[in-house]
Scaffold this active site. Structure first.
Site, PDB file in Angstrom:
ATOM      1  CE  LYS A  71      -3.978  -2.176   2.160  1.00  0.00           C
ATOM      2  NZ  LYS A  71      -5.022  -2.091   3.183  1.00  0.00           N
ATOM      3  CG  ASP A 108      -8.067   0.042   3.604  1.00  0.00           C
ATOM      4  OD1 ASP A 108      -8.783  -0.722   2.945  1.00  0.00           O
ATOM      5  OD2 ASP A 108      -6.827  -0.026   3.607  1.00  0.00           O
TER       6      ASP A 108
END
Ligand code: ATR
Length: 307
Positions: A71, A108
Protein backbone atom coordinates in the site's frame (compact mmCIF):
# COMPACT_ATOMS: atom_id res chain seq x y z
CA UNK A 1 -23.63 -10.68 -16.29
CA UNK A 2 -21.01 -12.62 -18.26
CA UNK A 3 -17.48 -11.24 -18.12
CA UNK A 4 -16.60 -10.93 -21.81
CA UNK A 5 -13.03 -10.28 -22.92
CA UNK A 6 -14.04 -6.68 -23.64
CA UNK A 7 -15.20 -6.10 -20.05
CA UNK A 8 -13.02 -3.71 -18.03
CA UNK A 9 -10.20 -5.57 -16.30
CA UNK A 10 -9.41 -5.11 -12.58
CA UNK A 11 -7.38 -7.09 -10.06
CA UNK A 12 -6.23 -7.32 -6.49
CA UNK A 13 -2.44 -7.12 -6.20
CA UNK A 14 -0.66 -8.32 -3.08
CA UNK A 15 1.49 -10.94 -1.44
CA UNK A 16 -0.16 -13.28 -0.47
CA UNK A 17 -3.29 -12.88 -2.54
CA UNK A 18 -4.79 -16.36 -3.00
CA UNK A 19 -7.10 -15.85 0.02
CA UNK A 20 -8.50 -12.54 -1.26
CA UNK A 21 -12.29 -12.19 -1.39
CA UNK A 22 -12.05 -9.15 -3.67
CA UNK A 23 -12.97 -11.05 -6.89
CA UNK A 24 -16.15 -12.40 -5.23
CA UNK A 25 -17.09 -8.95 -3.94
CA UNK A 26 -16.37 -6.96 -7.11
CA UNK A 27 -18.11 -9.50 -9.35
CA UNK A 28 -21.16 -9.35 -7.06
CA UNK A 29 -21.16 -5.54 -7.19
CA UNK A 30 -20.91 -5.61 -10.98
CA UNK A 31 -23.88 -7.99 -11.24
CA UNK A 32 -25.85 -5.79 -8.85
CA UNK A 33 -25.13 -2.70 -10.98
CA UNK A 34 -25.64 -4.45 -14.35
CA UNK A 35 -22.01 -3.81 -15.33
CA UNK A 36 -19.52 -6.19 -16.91
CA UNK A 37 -16.22 -6.84 -15.16
CA UNK A 38 -13.19 -9.10 -15.25
CA UNK A 39 -11.48 -9.32 -11.88
CA UNK A 40 -8.27 -11.27 -11.17
CA UNK A 41 -5.88 -12.03 -8.33
CA UNK A 42 -2.27 -11.09 -9.12
CA UNK A 43 0.55 -12.25 -6.87
CA UNK A 44 3.43 -9.77 -6.88
CA UNK A 45 7.06 -10.72 -6.24
CA UNK A 46 8.29 -9.18 -2.98
CA UNK A 47 10.23 -6.48 -4.83
CA UNK A 48 8.12 -6.43 -7.97
CA UNK A 49 4.99 -4.40 -7.30
CA UNK A 50 5.66 -1.66 -9.82
CA UNK A 51 6.72 -4.06 -12.60
CA UNK A 52 3.68 -6.25 -11.97
CA UNK A 53 1.39 -3.23 -12.08
CA UNK A 54 2.98 -2.05 -15.34
CA UNK A 55 2.49 -5.50 -16.91
CA UNK A 56 -1.12 -5.57 -15.72
CA UNK A 57 -1.79 -2.17 -17.31
CA UNK A 58 -0.06 -3.25 -20.54
CA UNK A 59 -2.46 -6.21 -20.61
CA UNK A 60 -5.46 -3.89 -20.49
CA UNK A 61 -5.94 -3.50 -16.73
CA UNK A 62 -7.61 -0.27 -15.71
CA UNK A 63 -7.61 -0.43 -11.91
CA UNK A 64 -6.35 -2.43 -8.95
CA UNK A 65 -7.03 -3.00 -5.30
CA UNK A 66 -3.77 -3.15 -3.39
CA UNK A 67 -3.24 -5.23 -0.31
CA UNK A 68 -0.34 -5.90 2.06
CA UNK A 69 2.50 -5.21 1.81
CA UNK A 70 2.28 -2.83 -1.15
CA UNK A 71 0.00 0.00 0.00
CA UNK A 72 2.93 2.36 0.55
CA UNK A 73 4.43 1.52 -2.86
CA UNK A 74 1.01 2.12 -4.42
CA UNK A 75 0.85 5.65 -3.03
CA UNK A 76 4.45 6.40 -3.94
CA UNK A 77 4.17 5.53 -7.64
CA UNK A 78 0.95 7.45 -8.37
CA UNK A 79 1.35 10.99 -9.71
CA UNK A 80 -2.16 11.89 -8.47
CA UNK A 81 -3.49 11.07 -4.98
CA UNK A 82 -6.72 11.70 -3.10
CA UNK A 83 -6.51 13.74 0.11
CA UNK A 84 -7.49 10.68 2.16
CA UNK A 85 -4.70 8.59 0.62
CA UNK A 86 -2.22 11.40 1.32
CA UNK A 87 -3.40 11.62 4.93
CA UNK A 88 -3.19 7.85 5.40
CA UNK A 89 0.25 7.73 3.75
CA UNK A 90 -0.91 4.63 1.88
CA UNK A 91 -3.21 3.64 -0.98
CA UNK A 92 -5.40 0.57 -1.41
CA UNK A 93 -6.86 1.64 -4.76
CA UNK A 94 -5.15 2.61 -8.00
CA UNK A 95 -7.14 3.71 -11.04
CA UNK A 96 -5.53 4.18 -14.45
CA UNK A 97 -6.85 7.34 -16.13
CA UNK A 98 -6.12 7.65 -19.85
CA UNK A 99 -3.89 10.68 -20.17
CA UNK A 100 -2.93 11.19 -16.55
CA UNK A 101 -1.74 7.79 -15.39
CA UNK A 102 -2.40 6.31 -11.96
CA UNK A 103 -4.70 7.92 -9.42
CA UNK A 104 -4.20 6.63 -5.85
CA UNK A 105 -6.96 6.50 -3.26
CA UNK A 106 -7.56 4.94 0.13
CA UNK A 107 -11.00 3.52 0.87
CA UNK A 108 -10.12 1.48 3.99
CA UNK A 109 -11.10 4.13 6.53
CA UNK A 110 -14.34 5.08 4.81
CA UNK A 111 -15.17 1.37 4.69
CA UNK A 112 -14.57 1.04 8.41
CA UNK A 113 -16.67 4.08 9.28
CA UNK A 114 -19.55 2.95 7.06
CA UNK A 115 -19.48 -0.51 8.58
CA UNK A 116 -19.60 0.95 12.09
CA UNK A 117 -22.34 3.46 11.30
CA UNK A 118 -24.47 1.46 8.83
CA UNK A 119 -23.52 -2.16 9.49
CA UNK A 120 -23.36 -1.97 13.28
CA UNK A 121 -25.73 1.04 13.48
CA UNK A 122 -23.44 2.97 15.85
CA UNK A 123 -23.18 6.71 15.16
CA UNK A 124 -19.62 7.86 15.90
CA UNK A 125 -20.45 11.53 16.48
CA UNK A 126 -19.80 12.49 20.10
CA UNK A 127 -18.52 9.01 21.05
CA UNK A 128 -15.27 8.02 22.78
CA UNK A 129 -13.24 5.83 20.42
CA UNK A 130 -10.13 3.73 21.08
CA UNK A 131 -8.07 2.65 18.07
CA UNK A 132 -5.49 -0.06 18.81
CA UNK A 133 -2.42 -0.21 16.59
CA UNK A 134 -0.39 2.28 14.60
CA UNK A 135 0.61 0.29 11.52
CA UNK A 136 -0.76 0.56 8.01
CA UNK A 137 -4.26 -0.60 8.98
CA UNK A 138 -4.61 2.05 11.68
CA UNK A 139 -3.12 4.74 9.43
CA UNK A 140 -5.80 4.09 6.82
CA UNK A 141 -8.59 4.27 9.40
CA UNK A 142 -7.57 7.28 11.45
CA UNK A 143 -8.51 10.15 9.10
CA UNK A 144 -12.06 8.94 8.34
CA UNK A 145 -12.62 8.02 12.02
CA UNK A 146 -11.72 11.59 12.98
CA UNK A 147 -13.95 12.98 10.22
CA UNK A 148 -16.89 11.05 11.68
CA UNK A 149 -16.73 13.45 14.63
CA UNK A 150 -16.18 11.45 17.82
CA UNK A 151 -15.70 13.55 20.97
CA UNK A 152 -12.40 11.82 21.64
CA UNK A 153 -10.16 9.41 19.81
CA UNK A 154 -7.29 7.66 21.58
CA UNK A 155 -4.70 5.88 19.48
CA UNK A 156 -2.86 3.28 21.54
CA UNK A 157 0.07 1.24 20.35
CA UNK A 158 2.68 -1.16 21.73
CA UNK A 159 5.37 1.15 20.37
CA UNK A 160 4.15 4.57 21.57
CA UNK A 161 6.39 6.52 19.18
CA UNK A 162 4.46 5.12 16.18
CA UNK A 163 1.16 6.24 17.71
CA UNK A 164 2.62 9.68 18.44
CA UNK A 165 3.80 10.03 14.85
CA UNK A 166 0.37 9.13 13.45
CA UNK A 167 -1.35 11.53 15.83
CA UNK A 168 1.06 14.32 14.87
CA UNK A 169 0.30 13.68 11.18
CA UNK A 170 -3.44 14.00 11.91
CA UNK A 171 -3.33 16.88 14.42
CA UNK A 172 -4.53 19.59 12.03
CA UNK A 173 -7.23 17.25 10.70
CA UNK A 174 -8.43 16.57 14.26
CA UNK A 175 -8.47 20.31 15.06
CA UNK A 176 -10.52 20.97 11.97
CA UNK A 177 -13.07 18.37 13.08
CA UNK A 178 -12.90 19.47 16.76
CA UNK A 179 -11.88 16.00 17.89
CA UNK A 180 -9.63 15.41 20.92
CA UNK A 181 -6.95 13.14 19.46
CA UNK A 182 -4.25 11.63 21.67
CA UNK A 183 -1.59 8.93 21.51
CA UNK A 184 -1.20 6.60 24.48
CA UNK A 185 0.71 3.51 25.49
CA UNK A 186 -1.43 0.35 25.59
CA UNK A 187 -1.27 0.02 29.38
CA UNK A 188 -2.51 3.55 30.02
CA UNK A 189 -4.99 4.14 27.23
CA UNK A 190 -7.98 4.72 29.54
CA UNK A 191 -11.27 2.92 30.05
CA UNK A 192 -14.96 2.75 29.14
CA UNK A 193 -14.74 3.58 25.44
CA UNK A 194 -17.95 3.39 23.36
CA UNK A 195 -16.14 1.96 20.36
CA UNK A 196 -12.89 -0.04 20.36
CA UNK A 197 -11.29 -0.90 17.02
CA UNK A 198 -8.50 -3.45 16.87
CA UNK A 199 -6.06 -2.65 14.07
CA UNK A 200 -3.16 -4.61 15.57
CA UNK A 201 -1.91 -7.88 14.19
CA UNK A 202 -1.42 -9.35 17.67
CA UNK A 203 -3.67 -12.35 16.94
CA UNK A 204 -1.45 -13.37 14.02
CA UNK A 205 1.38 -13.66 16.53
CA UNK A 206 -0.85 -15.74 18.82
CA UNK A 207 -0.63 -12.96 21.41
CA UNK A 208 -3.47 -12.01 23.75
CA UNK A 209 -5.61 -8.92 23.17
CA UNK A 210 -3.15 -6.25 24.27
CA UNK A 211 -5.50 -4.20 26.49
CA UNK A 212 -7.65 -5.06 29.52
CA UNK A 213 -11.43 -5.43 29.22
CA UNK A 214 -11.97 -2.24 31.21
CA UNK A 215 -11.37 -0.28 27.99
CA UNK A 216 -14.91 -1.35 27.02
CA UNK A 217 -17.92 0.62 28.24
CA UNK A 218 -20.98 -1.54 28.95
CA UNK A 219 -22.51 -2.50 25.59
CA UNK A 220 -19.56 -1.00 23.66
CA UNK A 221 -18.91 -1.92 20.04
CA UNK A 222 -15.66 -3.88 19.72
CA UNK A 223 -14.56 -4.33 16.10
CA UNK A 224 -11.59 -6.31 14.85
CA UNK A 225 -10.37 -5.41 11.36
CA UNK A 226 -9.58 -9.10 10.81
CA UNK A 227 -12.14 -11.77 10.01
CA UNK A 228 -12.22 -15.56 10.20
CA UNK A 229 -9.91 -17.36 12.65
CA UNK A 230 -7.63 -14.32 12.97
CA UNK A 231 -10.46 -12.30 14.52
CA UNK A 232 -11.70 -15.02 16.87
CA UNK A 233 -9.56 -14.21 19.96
CA UNK A 234 -10.61 -10.54 19.96
CA UNK A 235 -14.27 -11.38 19.35
CA UNK A 236 -14.26 -13.91 22.20
CA UNK A 237 -12.58 -11.36 24.48
CA UNK A 238 -15.17 -8.70 23.59
CA UNK A 239 -18.17 -10.98 24.04
CA UNK A 240 -16.88 -12.20 27.40
CA UNK A 241 -16.77 -8.55 28.51
CA UNK A 242 -20.37 -7.93 27.38
CA UNK A 243 -19.47 -5.87 24.31
CA UNK A 244 -21.03 -6.11 20.86
CA UNK A 245 -18.36 -7.95 18.85
CA UNK A 246 -17.92 -7.40 15.12
CA UNK A 247 -15.34 -8.74 12.70
CA UNK A 248 -13.77 -6.98 9.72
CA UNK A 249 -15.85 -8.59 6.99
CA UNK A 250 -18.26 -5.64 6.80
CA UNK A 251 -15.32 -3.24 6.52
CA UNK A 252 -13.88 -5.40 3.74
CA UNK A 253 -17.10 -5.19 1.72
CA UNK A 254 -17.58 -1.47 2.41
CA UNK A 255 -14.05 -0.50 1.38
CA UNK A 256 -14.61 -2.50 -1.80
CA UNK A 257 -17.91 -0.69 -2.43
CA UNK A 258 -16.10 2.64 -2.17
CA UNK A 259 -13.36 1.30 -4.47
CA UNK A 260 -16.06 0.25 -6.96
CA UNK A 261 -17.31 3.84 -6.85
CA UNK A 262 -13.80 5.10 -7.61
CA UNK A 263 -13.48 2.63 -10.50
CA UNK A 264 -16.96 2.73 -12.02
CA UNK A 265 -18.71 5.86 -10.69
CA UNK A 266 -21.47 3.89 -8.93
CA UNK A 267 -21.70 3.09 -5.21
CA UNK A 268 -23.13 -0.44 -4.89
CA UNK A 269 -25.13 -1.68 -1.93
CA UNK A 270 -22.86 -3.49 0.51
CA UNK A 271 -25.39 -5.32 2.72
CA UNK A 272 -26.51 -8.08 0.28
CA UNK A 273 -22.92 -8.78 -0.77
CA UNK A 274 -21.83 -8.98 2.87
CA UNK A 275 -24.65 -11.46 3.56
CA UNK A 276 -23.61 -13.57 0.55
CA UNK A 277 -19.97 -13.50 1.61
CA UNK A 278 -20.82 -14.54 5.18
CA UNK A 279 -22.84 -17.42 3.80
CA UNK A 280 -19.99 -18.50 1.54
CA UNK A 281 -17.52 -18.42 4.43
CA UNK A 282 -19.92 -20.42 6.61
CA UNK A 283 -20.28 -23.05 3.87
CA UNK A 284 -16.53 -23.26 3.44
CA UNK A 285 -16.13 -23.72 7.20
CA UNK A 286 -18.61 -26.61 7.16
CA UNK A 287 -17.02 -28.23 4.09
CA UNK A 288 -13.49 -28.01 5.45
CA UNK A 289 -13.07 -31.18 7.44
CA UNK A 290 -11.15 -30.35 10.62
CA UNK A 291 -7.47 -31.12 10.14
CA UNK A 292 -5.93 -33.59 12.61
CA UNK A 293 -3.80 -30.77 13.96
CA UNK A 294 -5.17 -27.27 13.49
CA UNK A 295 -2.49 -24.91 12.14
CA UNK A 296 -1.53 -22.06 14.44
CA UNK A 297 -3.26 -18.75 13.76
CA UNK A 298 0.06 -17.31 12.57
CA UNK A 299 0.04 -19.78 9.65
CA UNK A 300 -3.30 -18.44 8.39
CA UNK A 301 -3.18 -15.85 5.59
CA UNK A 302 -3.99 -12.34 6.77
CA UNK A 303 -7.75 -11.93 6.44
CA UNK A 304 -8.47 -8.33 7.17
CA UNK A 305 -11.01 -5.69 6.33
CA UNK A 306 -8.86 -4.27 3.61
CA UNK A 307 -8.65 -6.02 0.20
P1 ATR B 1 -0.69 -3.53 9.34
O1 ATR B 1 -0.31 -2.96 8.01
O2 ATR B 1 -1.56 -4.74 9.27
O3 ATR B 1 -1.22 -2.49 10.27
P2 ATR B 1 1.86 -3.39 10.66
O4 ATR B 1 2.19 -2.10 9.99
O5 ATR B 1 2.93 -4.43 10.79
O6 ATR B 1 0.68 -4.13 9.93
O7 ATR B 1 1.27 -3.04 12.10
C1 ATR B 1 0.91 -4.04 13.01
C2 ATR B 1 0.36 -3.38 14.26
O8 ATR B 1 0.03 -4.38 15.21
C3 ATR B 1 1.33 -2.43 14.94
O9 ATR B 1 0.60 -1.40 15.57
C4 ATR B 1 1.96 -3.36 15.96
O10 ATR B 1 2.53 -2.68 17.07
P3 ATR B 1 4.02 -2.05 16.98
O11 ATR B 1 3.88 -0.76 16.25
O12 ATR B 1 4.44 -1.91 18.39
O13 ATR B 1 4.85 -3.07 16.21
C5 ATR B 1 0.76 -4.14 16.41
N1 ATR B 1 1.11 -5.42 17.02
C6 ATR B 1 1.62 -6.52 16.43
N2 ATR B 1 1.78 -7.51 17.33
C7 ATR B 1 1.36 -7.03 18.52
C8 ATR B 1 1.27 -7.59 19.84
N3 ATR B 1 1.65 -8.85 20.11
N4 ATR B 1 0.79 -6.79 20.82
C9 ATR B 1 0.40 -5.51 20.56
N5 ATR B 1 0.46 -4.94 19.33
C10 ATR B 1 0.93 -5.68 18.33
Amino acid sequence: MEASTSAPLYAVLGRPVAHSRSPFIHEAFARQCGLAVRYERVLCPADGFEATLRAFAAGGGCGVNVTVPFKFDALALAPRRSDRARLAGAANVLRLDDAEGWFADNTDGVGLVRDIEQGAAVALAGKRVLLLGAGGAAAGALGPLVAAGPAELVLANRTPARAEALVAAHAAWADRHRVRLAAQALHECGERFDVVVNATSSSLANAAVPVPARVLAPGALALDMMYGPAAAPFLRWAEAAGAVARDGLGMLVQQAAEAFLVFRGVLPEAAPVLAALREQLAQEAVQASPPPQAPPASAAPPASGSP
